[in-house]
Design a protein around this motif. Structure first.
Motif, PDB file in Angstrom:
ATOM      1  N   ASP A 155      74.261  55.774 -46.642  1.00 42.68           N
ATOM      2  CA  ASP A 155      74.770  54.173 -46.560  1.00 42.68           C
ATOM      3  C   ASP A 155      75.830  54.102 -47.076  1.00 42.68           C
ATOM      4  O   ASP A 155      76.819  53.471 -46.369  1.00 42.68           O
ATOM      5  CB  ASP A 155      73.666  53.408 -47.066  1.00 42.68           C
ATOM      6  N   LEU A 156      76.523  54.659 -47.900  1.00 47.38           N
ATOM      7  CA  LEU A 156      77.760  54.278 -48.593  1.00 47.38           C
ATOM      8  C   LEU A 156      78.719  54.858 -47.653  1.00 47.38           C
ATOM      9  O   LEU A 156      79.833  54.422 -47.492  1.00 47.38           O
ATOM     10  CB  LEU A 156      77.716  54.888 -50.064  1.00 47.38           C
ATOM     11  N   GLU A 157      78.473  56.160 -47.301  1.00 46.46           N
ATOM     12  CA  GLU A 157      79.286  56.864 -46.550  1.00 46.46           C
ATOM     13  C   GLU A 157      79.590  55.897 -45.089  1.00 46.46           C
ATOM     14  O   GLU A 157      80.606  55.786 -44.408  1.00 46.46           O
ATOM     15  CB  GLU A 157      79.055  58.138 -46.128  1.00 46.46           C
ATOM     16  N   GLN A 158      78.415  55.526 -44.427  1.00 45.61           N
ATOM     17  CA  GLN A 158      78.489  54.853 -43.187  1.00 45.61           C
ATOM     18  C   GLN A 158      79.393  53.363 -43.537  1.00 45.61           C
ATOM     19  O   GLN A 158      80.209  53.062 -42.808  1.00 45.61           O
ATOM     20  CB  GLN A 158      77.026  54.438 -42.880  1.00 45.61           C
ATOM     21  N   PHE A 159      79.238  52.767 -44.681  1.00 44.65           N
ATOM     22  CA  PHE A 159      79.803  51.653 -45.021  1.00 44.65           C
ATOM     23  C   PHE A 159      81.438  52.056 -45.000  1.00 44.65           C
ATOM     24  O   PHE A 159      82.343  51.230 -44.532  1.00 44.65           O
ATOM     25  CB  PHE A 159      79.298  51.234 -46.301  1.00 44.65           C
ATOM     26  N   ALA A 160      81.696  53.044 -45.767  1.00 46.41           N
ATOM     27  CA  ALA A 160      83.152  53.430 -45.848  1.00 46.41           C
ATOM     28  C   ALA A 160      83.520  53.472 -44.619  1.00 46.41           C
ATOM     29  O   ALA A 160      84.733  53.356 -44.187  1.00 46.41           O
ATOM     30  CB  ALA A 160      83.245  54.471 -46.694  1.00 46.41           C
ATOM     31  N   ARG A 161      82.900  54.359 -43.592  1.00 48.17           N
ATOM     32  CA  ARG A 161      83.441  54.627 -42.346  1.00 48.17           C
ATOM     33  C   ARG A 161      83.684  53.269 -41.420  1.00 48.17           C
ATOM     34  O   ARG A 161      84.725  53.335 -40.630  1.00 48.17           O
ATOM     35  CB  ARG A 161      82.521  55.689 -41.416  1.00 48.17           C
ATOM     36  N   LEU A 162      82.657  52.438 -41.567  1.00 42.51           N
ATOM     37  CA  LEU A 162      82.887  51.266 -40.971  1.00 42.51           C
ATOM     38  C   LEU A 162      84.129  50.321 -41.539  1.00 42.51           C
ATOM     39  O   LEU A 162      84.566  49.611 -40.677  1.00 42.51           O
ATOM     40  CB  LEU A 162      81.477  50.268 -41.145  1.00 42.51           C
ATOM     41  N   MET A 163      84.458  50.609 -42.646  1.00 41.89           N
ATOM     42  CA  MET A 163      85.380  49.723 -43.258  1.00 41.89           C
ATOM     43  C   MET A 163      86.791  50.614 -42.719  1.00 41.89           C
ATOM     44  O   MET A 163      88.065  49.913 -43.017  1.00 41.89           O
ATOM     45  CB  MET A 163      85.570  49.891 -44.403  1.00 41.89           C
ATOM     46  N   GLN A 164      86.970  51.717 -42.033  1.00 39.09           N
ATOM     47  CA  GLN A 164      88.243  52.256 -41.911  1.00 39.09           C
ATOM     48  C   GLN A 164      88.774  51.821 -40.645  1.00 39.09           C
ATOM     49  O   GLN A 164      88.241  51.251 -39.769  1.00 39.09           O
ATOM     50  CB  GLN A 164      87.875  53.919 -41.515  1.00 39.09           C
ATOM     51  N   ALA A 184      76.152  43.142 -38.396  1.00 41.04           N
ATOM     52  CA  ALA A 184      75.468  43.932 -37.602  1.00 41.04           C
ATOM     53  C   ALA A 184      74.751  45.318 -37.918  1.00 41.04           C
ATOM     54  O   ALA A 184      73.911  45.774 -37.414  1.00 41.04           O
ATOM     55  CB  ALA A 184      76.062  44.211 -35.997  1.00 41.04           C
ATOM     56  N   ASP A 185      75.592  45.751 -38.808  1.00 43.07           N
ATOM     57  CA  ASP A 185      75.115  47.122 -39.518  1.00 43.07           C
ATOM     58  C   ASP A 185      74.192  46.961 -40.858  1.00 43.07           C
ATOM     59  O   ASP A 185      73.944  48.106 -41.575  1.00 43.07           O
ATOM     60  CB  ASP A 185      76.367  47.979 -39.864  1.00 43.07           C
ATOM     61  N   GLY A 186      73.811  45.512 -40.933  1.00 44.97           N
ATOM     62  CA  GLY A 186      73.126  45.680 -42.108  1.00 44.97           C
ATOM     63  C   GLY A 186      73.943  45.375 -43.576  1.00 44.97           C
ATOM     64  O   GLY A 186      73.239  45.307 -44.616  1.00 44.97           O
ATOM     65  N   TYR A 187      75.162  45.165 -43.383  1.00 45.33           N
ATOM     66  CA  TYR A 187      75.946  45.074 -44.454  1.00 45.33           C
ATOM     67  C   TYR A 187      76.226  43.490 -44.543  1.00 45.33           C
ATOM     68  O   TYR A 187      77.078  43.188 -43.833  1.00 45.33           O
ATOM     69  CB  TYR A 187      77.117  45.896 -44.947  1.00 45.33           C
ATOM     70  N   THR A 188      75.767  42.689 -45.672  1.00 49.78           N
ATOM     71  CA  THR A 188      76.114  41.327 -45.647  1.00 49.78           C
ATOM     72  C   THR A 188      77.340  41.044 -46.552  1.00 49.78           C
ATOM     73  O   THR A 188      77.148  41.414 -47.770  1.00 49.78           O
ATOM     74  CB  THR A 188      75.043  40.537 -45.885  1.00 49.78           C
ATOM     75  N   LEU A 189      78.174  40.337 -46.107  1.00 49.54           N
ATOM     76  CA  LEU A 189      79.514  39.859 -46.792  1.00 49.54           C
ATOM     77  C   LEU A 189      78.940  38.924 -47.644  1.00 49.54           C
ATOM     78  O   LEU A 189      78.441  37.758 -47.192  1.00 49.54           O
ATOM     79  CB  LEU A 189      80.765  39.341 -46.021  1.00 49.54           C
ATOM     80  N   THR A 209      93.470  43.796 -58.634  1.00 50.21           N
ATOM     81  CA  THR A 209      92.725  44.297 -57.490  1.00 50.21           C
ATOM     82  C   THR A 209      91.794  43.056 -57.052  1.00 50.21           C
ATOM     83  O   THR A 209      91.778  42.176 -57.389  1.00 50.21           O
ATOM     84  CB  THR A 209      91.741  45.304 -58.062  1.00 50.21           C
ATOM     85  N   VAL A 210      91.442  43.474 -55.722  1.00 50.28           N
ATOM     86  CA  VAL A 210      90.505  42.525 -55.408  1.00 50.28           C
ATOM     87  C   VAL A 210      89.173  42.948 -55.021  1.00 50.28           C
ATOM     88  O   VAL A 210      89.284  44.499 -54.913  1.00 50.28           O
ATOM     89  CB  VAL A 210      91.161  42.219 -53.814  1.00 50.28           C
ATOM     90  N   ALA A 211      88.086  42.402 -55.233  1.00 54.55           N
ATOM     91  CA  ALA A 211      86.708  43.235 -55.017  1.00 54.55           C
ATOM     92  C   ALA A 211      86.096  42.182 -54.152  1.00 54.55           C
ATOM     93  O   ALA A 211      86.180  41.121 -54.110  1.00 54.55           O
ATOM     94  CB  ALA A 211      85.881  43.173 -56.304  1.00 54.55           C
ATOM     95  N   ILE A 212      85.952  43.067 -52.670  1.00 56.67           N
ATOM     96  CA  ILE A 212      85.048  42.393 -51.798  1.00 56.67           C
ATOM     97  C   ILE A 212      83.639  43.004 -51.774  1.00 56.67           C
ATOM     98  O   ILE A 212      83.630  43.938 -51.928  1.00 56.67           O
ATOM     99  CB  ILE A 212      85.697  42.530 -50.411  1.00 56.67           C
ATOM    100  N   VAL A 213      82.728  41.716 -51.833  1.00 57.23           N
ATOM    101  CA  VAL A 213      81.414  42.063 -52.174  1.00 57.23           C
ATOM    102  C   VAL A 213      80.524  42.001 -50.923  1.00 57.23           C
ATOM    103  O   VAL A 213      80.756  40.959 -50.325  1.00 57.23           O
ATOM    104  CB  VAL A 213      80.823  41.059 -53.381  1.00 57.23           C
ATOM    105  N   TYR A 214      79.712  43.040 -50.816  1.00 58.70           N
ATOM    106  CA  TYR A 214      78.772  43.028 -49.778  1.00 58.70           C
ATOM    107  C   TYR A 214      77.319  43.565 -50.423  1.00 58.70           C
ATOM    108  O   TYR A 214      77.268  43.665 -51.561  1.00 58.70           O
ATOM    109  CB  TYR A 214      78.956  44.112 -48.736  1.00 58.70           C
ATOM    110  N   ARG A 215      76.432  43.194 -49.634  1.00 61.82           N
ATOM    111  CA  ARG A 215      75.052  43.543 -50.018  1.00 61.82           C
ATOM    112  C   ARG A 215      74.246  44.451 -48.797  1.00 61.82           C
ATOM    113  O   ARG A 215      74.376  43.904 -47.795  1.00 61.82           O
ATOM    114  CB  ARG A 215      74.333  42.255 -50.286  1.00 61.82           C
ATOM    115  N   LYS A 216      73.464  45.266 -49.257  1.00 64.39           N
ATOM    116  CA  LYS A 216      72.644  45.989 -48.336  1.00 64.39           C
ATOM    117  C   LYS A 216      71.433  45.980 -48.798  1.00 64.39           C
ATOM    118  O   LYS A 216      71.151  46.391 -50.048  1.00 64.39           O
ATOM    119  CB  LYS A 216      73.125  47.531 -48.238  1.00 64.39           C
ATOM    120  N   ARG A 217      70.437  45.352 -48.135  1.00 64.95           N
ATOM    121  CA  ARG A 217      69.072  45.120 -48.928  1.00 64.95           C
ATOM    122  C   ARG A 217      69.260  44.436 -50.167  1.00 64.95           C
ATOM    123  O   ARG A 217      70.106  43.267 -50.409  1.00 64.95           O
ATOM    124  CB  ARG A 217      68.293  46.413 -48.736  1.00 64.95           C
TER     125      ARG A 217
END
Ligand SMILES: [Zn+2]
Length: 250
Positions: free
Chosen positions: A240-249, A165-170, A183-191
Motif C-alpha cells: 500500500d505504501l508503495e502504491q501511495f508513493a507511486r500515485l504521488m509521483q 478514489a484509491d482509498g487514501y483520504t486526505l 518541512t511540511v507534513a501532508i496527512v493521509y489516511r488509509k483505513r
C-alpha cells in the motif's frame, strides 16, 4: 546558509536547539550578512523584553508534585538484558528478512544519505500520532484548500493530490521541523492508518527514484522531484505504501 534558510532556523538557534554544524554555518552567515545580524538583534531584544516584563506564573507545589508523581508512574521499565539465544534468533530473523528484501528488490535496506534525518522523520511521525492536535493544523479533505494554506506559509509547493478514489483520504497538513529543515507534513489516511507525507527543499535533489525501506518498524518511501524531497511514513502494508508513493509521483 542563505537568508531564507536563516529566517527559518533563527528562532530554533536562539533557543539553542540546533546542532553544532548548523550553528557554525549560522555564525558564518551572520558575520557577512548585516540584514540577518539586525534580525538576530531584534529577536534578542524581544526575548529580553519578554523575560523582563511578561507575566510569569509559578506552578503551585501541589501541582508540581502531582506532575512529578505521574512521570514516575509512566516511566518505562528498563529492558531485560538480551540473552545469547535471543540474539541468535534475532540474527536468524534478520538474515531471513534480508533475503526476503533481496527477493522483493525494492525493500533492500537503503539508508538515506543522512541517517539522523530518517530518525527525525520517524520521531516526528510518532509524535504526530500520539497528539491529534499536533497531527493536523489545517483540516481539510480538499487539496484546493490545503495547497493555498501551505502557500502562505512556506516558500515551496509540495504535491498535494486527491487520492480518495484509491482509498487514501486526505486529512490535512501541518508545518513541521525535521532537524533544522522546514518541512511540511501532508496527512493521509488509509483505513485506520495514518500516512505522514513529509516534503522539504533540497536544491541538490532534482530527481531521485522511489526507494522503500523500513525504519523502526515503519515503512518509509522516499523520492525527490524538482528540488523537493519527499518521505512517506506509515505502518500500512508495504504494498500500500508503495502504491501511495507511486500515485504521488509526477
Ligand atoms: Zn542573511
Amino acid at each position: 546558509m542563505n537568508c531564507t534558510r536563516m529566517r527559518q532556523v533563527l528562532d530554533a538557534w536562539i533557543d539553542g536547539e540546533l546542532d553544532a554544524a548548523t550553528s557554525t554555518e549560522i555564525d558564518r552567515h551572520l558575520a557577512e550578512c548585516p540584514a540577518c545580524l539586525a534580525l538576530k538583534g531584534e529577536r534578542g531584544a524581544l526575548r529580553r523584553e519578554l523575560r523582563a516584563n511578561a507575566p510569569r506564573f509559578e506552578a503551585p507545589p501541589a501541582l508540581r508534585a502531582a506532575i512529578l508523581a505521574r512521570i514516575e508512574q509512566t516511566t518505562l521499565p528498563a529492558p531485560a538484558p538480551a540473552r545469547h539465544r535471543q540474539w541468535l534468533q534475532t540474527a536468524a530473523f534478520a538474515s531471513i528478512a534480508a533475503a526476503v528484501g533481496l527477493v522483493a528488490g525494492l525493500w533492500i535496506e537503503r539508508p538515506l544519505p543522512d541517517d539522523s534525518l530518517r530518525e527525525h522523520l520517524v520521531a516526528s511521525h510518532v509524535a504526530s500520532l500520539t497528539d491529534p492536535q499536533r497531527l493536523i493544523t489545517v483540516v481539510s479533505t480538499n487539496q484546493h484548500v490545503v495547497k493555498p494554506w501551505l502557500q502562505g506559509k512556506i516558500d515551496f509547493a509540495p504535491v498535494v493530490r486527491d487520492l480518495s478514489a484509491d482509498g487514501y483520504t486526505l486529512l490535512g497538513a501541518r508545518l513541521d521541523h525535521v532537524g533544522d529543515r522546514q518541512t511540511v507534513a501532508i496527512v493521509y489516511r488509509k483505513r485506520n492508518h495514518v500516512i505522514n507525507l513529509f516534503a522539504w527543499r533540497a536544491a541538490d535533489y532534482t530527481a531521485e527514484a522511489l526507494a522503500l525501506q523500513s525504519a523502526r518498524g515503519f515503512g518509509m518511501a522516499t523520492w525527490a522531484d524538482s528540488g523537493l524531497r519527499y518521505a512517506a511514513i506509515s505502518d500500512i502494508e508495504r504494498t500500500d505504501l508503495e502504491q501511495f508513493a507511486r500515485l504521488m509521483q509526477p
